[in-house]
Design an enzyme around this catalytic site. Structure first.
Site, short mmCIF file in Angstrom:
data_model
loop_
_atom_site.label_atom_id
_atom_site.label_comp_id
_atom_site.label_asym_id
_atom_site.label_seq_id
_atom_site.Cartn_x
_atom_site.Cartn_y
_atom_site.Cartn_z
N LYS A 70 148.91 46.33 95.59
CA LYS A 70 148.42 45.63 96.79
C LYS A 70 149.08 44.26 96.92
O LYS A 70 149.36 43.80 98.03
CB LYS A 70 146.90 45.49 96.72
CG LYS A 70 146.28 44.76 97.92
CD LYS A 70 146.62 45.41 99.25
CE LYS A 70 145.72 44.97 100.39
NZ LYS A 70 145.47 43.56 100.53
N GLU A 93 154.36 42.63 103.65
CA GLU A 93 153.73 42.29 104.94
C GLU A 93 154.16 40.90 105.40
O GLU A 93 154.44 40.70 106.58
CB GLU A 93 152.21 42.36 104.76
CG GLU A 93 151.39 42.00 105.98
CD GLU A 93 149.91 42.00 105.65
OE1 GLU A 93 149.32 40.90 105.68
OE2 GLU A 93 149.37 43.07 105.34
#
Length: 301
Positions: free
Chosen positions: A173, A180
């Site tokens: 993550k 991102e």
């Protein structure tokens, strides 16, 4: 299946509500009475203490944490540990640093308690669309929680999976969020160039909609950008200040430790830091240097 949910903020409550919609019972706790009241209205059995949450679950228990990373996780685990039994499982669904996760997993393992780290992506859209779940931990507790993961994911057979041992889920993550950062920065820079070319008068919202279909740069982030630009084409009322929640910094630090070149992610993080400088000394010095070596004009502040 039944599950305890600690932390009934927006994302925790949304996840709990999605589980309830799929037929699971959720007992939830949050220190805020308003959050508990709102959770009750969503079909969640909200209680006013961790003790009541643990008591409200049948053994063997599974408790999912959606609390801020860092000391809050450690304090919550310290409060929970005396009330848990061998065979219970704790899931950390927040954005904890993976080395902290490995430490916590080892500590709980000494008490016979499983610890699963679940990197969770999906944001406010997860309630309707499902969540992407990157899971770390031993195979047995992960498999026991399969019904929960299948309910939270976009579909039982996609969008979730065990990626490795304890810490691997949060590590995945972390890198996900670093990627991102880079993608968001590229979109932001591209649209800034388009916006600056005033003589063309390009409708940015319409262009974003065009790119959403068939273009090689289409993505969910582009979908969200298109929505934002259609609602507010000039982005009026939005300050040029971009926060970061830590995962980008951790990703850059890991890249350095692993001797991996990651210039895009690194620069996107630095741009976020730069956005917070209302009075940038560095920019003033750059202007002064240009004036010194080339006589370039200095704009007075």
């Amino acid at each position: 299946m039944e599950l305890g949910m600690v932390g009934l903020g927006r994302m925790g409550a949304n996840m709990a509500q999605r589980l309830v919609k799929h037929g699971h019972r959720v007992v939830g706790f949050d220190p805020g009475p308003q959050a508990r009241e709102q959770a009750s209205q969503r079909g969640i059995d909200a209680v006013d203490s961790l003790t009541a949450l643990v008591a409200g679950l049948k053994s063997t228990r599974a408790i999912w944490l959606m609390v801020p990373a860092g000391e809050t996780v450690d304090r919550t685990l310290a409060d929970l540990l005396p009330q848990l039994s061998r065979g219970d499982i704790v899931v950390d669904g927040g954005n904890s640093f993976y080395k902290d996760t490995m430490r916590r997993a080892a500590m709980l393992s000494e008490h016979g308690i499983g610890y699963v780290d679940c990197g969770t992506s999906g944001g406010v859209w997860g309630l309707a669309e499902g969540y992407s779940l990157m899971i770390g931990g031993d195979e047995i507790p992960v498999e026991r929680l399969r019904p929960v993961f299948e309910a939270l994911a976009p579909a039982p057979d996609r969008g979730w999976g065990r990626v490795g041992p304890s810490g691997a889920g949060h590590f995945a993550k972390m890198v996900h969020n670093g990627i991102e950062y880079g993608m968001m920065q590229a979109y932001a820079e591209g649209f800034a160039i388009l916006e600056r070319k005033q003589e063309f008068g390009i409708d940015l919202g319409r262009l974003a909609q065009i790119w959403r279909h068939g273009s090689v740069v289409r993505s969910w982030l582009l979908d969200l950008s298109a929505n934002a630009l259609e609602r507010n084409p000039t982005l009026d009322g939005i300050a040029p200040f971009v926060a970061d929640s830590g995962e980008g910094r951790w990703t850059v630090a890991e890249a350095i430790d692993l001797d991996v070149s990651a210039p895009v992610i690194t620069l996107s993080l630095l741009e976020r830091l730069r956005s917070r400088e209302d009075d940038s000394f560095a920019d003033k010095l750059l202007a002064a240097m240009r004036n010194e070596f080339g006589g370039h004009a200095i704009r007075k502040g």
